[in-house]
Design a protein around this motif. Structure first.
Motif, PDB file in Angstrom:
ATOM      1  N   ARG A  88       0.874  -1.174   0.000  1.00  0.00           N
ATOM      2  CA  ARG A  88       0.000   0.000   0.000  1.00  0.00           C
ATOM      3  C   ARG A  88       0.906   1.217   0.000  1.00  0.00           C
ATOM      4  O   ARG A  88       1.869   1.281   0.773  1.00  0.00           O
ATOM      5  CB  ARG A  88      -0.895  -0.003   1.236  1.00  0.00           C
ATOM      6  N   TYR A  94      -1.311  10.328  -5.279  1.00  0.00           N
ATOM      7  CA  TYR A  94      -1.422   8.939  -5.710  1.00  0.00           C
ATOM      8  C   TYR A  94      -1.621   8.044  -4.505  1.00  0.00           C
ATOM      9  O   TYR A  94      -0.956   8.216  -3.471  1.00  0.00           O
ATOM     10  CB  TYR A  94      -0.134   8.560  -6.453  1.00  0.00           C
ATOM     11  N   GLU A  96      -2.396   3.632  -3.843  1.00  0.00           N
ATOM     12  CA  GLU A  96      -2.617   2.344  -4.484  1.00  0.00           C
ATOM     13  C   GLU A  96      -2.381   1.207  -3.497  1.00  0.00           C
ATOM     14  O   GLU A  96      -1.513   1.293  -2.628  1.00  0.00           O
ATOM     15  CB  GLU A  96      -1.684   2.172  -5.679  1.00  0.00           C
ATOM     16  N   THR A  97      -3.166   0.155  -3.658  1.00  0.00           N
ATOM     17  CA  THR A  97      -2.980  -1.102  -2.935  1.00  0.00           C
ATOM     18  C   THR A  97      -2.757  -2.179  -3.986  1.00  0.00           C
ATOM     19  O   THR A  97      -3.505  -2.255  -4.956  1.00  0.00           O
ATOM     20  CB  THR A  97      -4.218  -1.442  -2.088  1.00  0.00           C
ATOM     21  N   THR A  98      -1.742  -3.003  -3.796  1.00  0.00           N
ATOM     22  CA  THR A  98      -1.354  -3.978  -4.813  1.00  0.00           C
ATOM     23  C   THR A  98      -1.141  -5.360  -4.195  1.00  0.00           C
ATOM     24  O   THR A  98      -0.540  -5.479  -3.133  1.00  0.00           O
ATOM     25  CB  THR A  98      -0.036  -3.535  -5.495  1.00  0.00           C
ATOM     26  N   TYR A 116      -2.194  -7.338  -9.291  1.00  0.00           N
ATOM     27  CA  TYR A 116      -3.454  -6.629  -9.450  1.00  0.00           C
ATOM     28  C   TYR A 116      -3.429  -5.392  -8.562  1.00  0.00           C
ATOM     29  O   TYR A 116      -3.136  -5.472  -7.370  1.00  0.00           O
ATOM     30  CB  TYR A 116      -4.613  -7.546  -9.047  1.00  0.00           C
ATOM     31  N   LYS A 117      -3.724  -4.229  -9.156  1.00  0.00           N
ATOM     32  CA  LYS A 117      -3.829  -2.970  -8.423  1.00  0.00           C
ATOM     33  C   LYS A 117      -5.282  -2.818  -7.989  1.00  0.00           C
ATOM     34  O   LYS A 117      -6.159  -2.564  -8.823  1.00  0.00           O
ATOM     35  CB  LYS A 117      -3.396  -1.800  -9.298  1.00  0.00           C
ATOM     36  N   SER A 119      -6.883  -0.565  -6.041  1.00  0.00           N
ATOM     37  CA  SER A 119      -7.495   0.764  -6.105  1.00  0.00           C
ATOM     38  C   SER A 119      -7.802   1.178  -7.537  1.00  0.00           C
ATOM     39  O   SER A 119      -8.809   1.813  -7.805  1.00  0.00           O
ATOM     40  CB  SER A 119      -6.577   1.807  -5.458  1.00  0.00           C
ATOM     41  N   SER A 120      -6.915   0.821  -8.463  1.00  0.00           N
ATOM     42  CA  SER A 120      -7.071   1.207  -9.876  1.00  0.00           C
ATOM     43  C   SER A 120      -7.819   0.177 -10.695  1.00  0.00           C
ATOM     44  O   SER A 120      -8.148   0.430 -11.849  1.00  0.00           O
ATOM     45  CB  SER A 120      -5.705   1.426 -10.528  1.00  0.00           C
ATOM     46  N   GLU A 122      -6.585  -2.632 -11.991  1.00  0.00           N
ATOM     47  CA  GLU A 122      -5.718  -2.926 -13.133  1.00  0.00           C
ATOM     48  C   GLU A 122      -4.866  -4.159 -12.857  1.00  0.00           C
ATOM     49  O   GLU A 122      -4.374  -4.348 -11.751  1.00  0.00           O
ATOM     50  CB  GLU A 122      -4.768  -1.768 -13.416  1.00  0.00           C
TER      51      GLU A 122
END
Length: 132
Positions: A88, A94, A96-98, A116-117, A119-120, A122
């Motif tokens: 995170r 910006y 994001e959590t991945t 996999y992101k 928050s986005s 993606e």
């Protein structure tokens, strides 16, 4: 787009963790706002622990540049030469959590990553180099 370069000095904290501190320079490019370059200070704590199954790695990182921060938890499994990580991070512009999986290629420092992101929303793929 953004990035940073840092020069840090590591200070062992007994057998618990390593604290790293030093100067950093960060840049950020916003399409409508132009370029922003800042100098500042970076501080991180990291802990690597060998285990019976492989290892664990924890990282907490903060920087005064763009008020950025990053948290990472990683487990690697030696028999299969693969790992899983959850991170995170965020800054002024910006967050994001991945969730990512990695598979080391042979016995070298190169790994293939797939993640996999959250928050986005993606999916991403890439390579990483780990010399530890």
């Amino acid at each position: 787009h953004s990035g940073a370069i840092s020069l840090t000095y590591g200070l062992p904290l007994a057998d618990i963790a390593v604290m790293k501190v030093g100067p950093t320079i960060g840049f950020q490019h916003e399409q409508d706002e132009g370029d922003d370059t800042q100098a500042g200070l970076k501080l991180s704590l990291e802990r690597y622990t060998p285990t019976s199954f492989g290892s664990t790695y924890l990282l907490a990182d903060v920087s005064s540049v763009h008020q950025s921060w990053f948290l990472l938890g990683q487990m690697t499994f030696a028999p299969g030469n693969f790992g899983v990580e959850l991170s995170r991070g965020g800054s002024d512009s910006y967050h994001e959590t991945t969730l990512a999986f990695q598979k080391r290629i042979a016995d070298g420092p190169l790994s293939v990553r797939l993640g996999y992101k959250l928050s986005s929303d993606e999916v991403f793929a890439g390579f990483s180099i780990n010399t530890f």
